[in-house]
Design an enzyme around this catalytic site. Structure first.
Site, PDB file in Angstrom:
ATOM      1  CB  THR A  14       5.283  52.262 -24.008  1.00 45.90           C
ATOM      2  OG1 THR A  14       4.049  51.675 -23.616  1.00 45.90           O
ATOM      3  CG2 THR A  14       6.128  51.220 -24.730  1.00 45.90           C
ATOM      4  CG  ASP A 101       6.574  45.269 -14.688  1.00 47.76           C
ATOM      5  OD1 ASP A 101       5.914  44.251 -14.360  1.00 47.76           O
ATOM      6  OD2 ASP A 101       6.382  46.375 -14.143  1.00 47.76           O
ATOM      7  CB  THR A 124       2.834  53.855 -10.433  1.00 47.06           C
ATOM      8  OG1 THR A 124       3.090  54.559 -11.654  1.00 47.06           O
ATOM      9  CG2 THR A 124       1.527  54.328  -9.842  1.00 47.06           C
ATOM     10  CB  THR A 176       3.069  73.109   3.168  1.00 44.58           C
ATOM     11  OG1 THR A 176       2.497  73.907   4.203  1.00 44.58           O
ATOM     12  CG2 THR A 176       2.228  71.849   2.981  1.00 44.58           C
TER      13      THR A 176
END
Length: 247
Positions: A14, A101, A124, A176
């Site tokens: 938050t 949001d 995300t 990698t």
């Protein structure tokens, strides 16, 4: 001029800040699912405020946050929803399903860029919110975010590691980790470019103002030829604007 405590409750963390006359300051962060009021009350009572405005995408924790505001001696919070005045109309079949949001981002983008415009939020998930001069907020596009990309590769393969975004300018990976970082950066840029091109064609315009926020916006747009306004405080700014509009 009124001062608002603006709170953006996300799935993991938050953000808390103070909004006054278009500016956001004193931003702090804490877990959204805090266990003790002692974790958050000191963050909330730093300055006197005229109101508290909250955008939450985690309804199960809202009651917990209400207790925190009360314990900090703050006014009862106003929760962002499509039913409030946002500064932009909402033309969406089920507006109650739009994340708070994203509504806050739209309110801020309209104030900063006008319409038509697009908000890209690199969290995300990577979300695009579309603002139309005739219809207002009319919908969006949702893509996997960079954290999901890295986590999925690590979880679904036997040999690929967990990695974080890197500022490498290489085009071909020499190990990698570097190969994964290049794939994420160039692949994400390609996805963003293609989506913005499709939106410009849909609007029938050569130039479409773009506003970006979220932790990975700078990483994607740094040294890139795609023009965009990057505002790390966009969501908190939009929350404050909604507070002003509904005072």
């Amino acid at each position: 001029m009124r001062t608002y405590l603006v709170v953006d409750i996300g799935n993991t963390s938050t953000s808390v800040g103070y909004y006054r006359h278009g500016k956001v300051s004193g931003v702090g962060r804490c877990p959204s699912r805090f266990k003790s009021l002692d974790e958050v009350v000191p963050l909330l009572g730093v300055r006197p405020v005229d109101g508290v405005v909250v955008a939450s995408v985690v309804p199960p924790v809202n009651a917990r946050w209400k207790k925190a505001f009360k314990a900090a001696g703050l006014p009862a919070p106003l929760f962002v929803s499509h039913e409030l005045e946002l500064g932009v109309p909402v033309d969406y079949p089920r507006p109650q399903r739009i994340g708070a949001d994203r509504l806050a981002n739209a309110a801020a983008a309209v104030r900063l860029l006008g319409m038509p415009s697009v908000v890209c939020d690199f969290g995300t998930a990577l979300t695009f919110d579309i603002l139309d001069p005739r219809r207002g907020y009319k919908g969006g596009i949702i893509c996997p975010g960079l954290p999901l990309m890295f986590d999925y590769l690590a979880e679904k393969t036997a040999l690929l590691p967990h990695v974080a975004p890197s500022k490498t300018k290489a085009v071909v990976g020499r190990n990698t980790e570097q190969a994964m970082q290049i794939g994420a950066r160039l692949g994400y840029r390609g996805m963003v470019r293609e989506i913005l091109a499709a939106l410009r064609a849909d609007f029938g315009v050569a130039h479409l103002p773009v506003c970006c926020t979220g932790g990975y916006a700078g990483w994607i747009f740094k040294d890139w030829d795609v023009e965009a306004v990057i505002d790390s405080k966009l969501t908190l700014r939009g929350i404050g604007i909604i507070g002003e509009l509904n005072a």
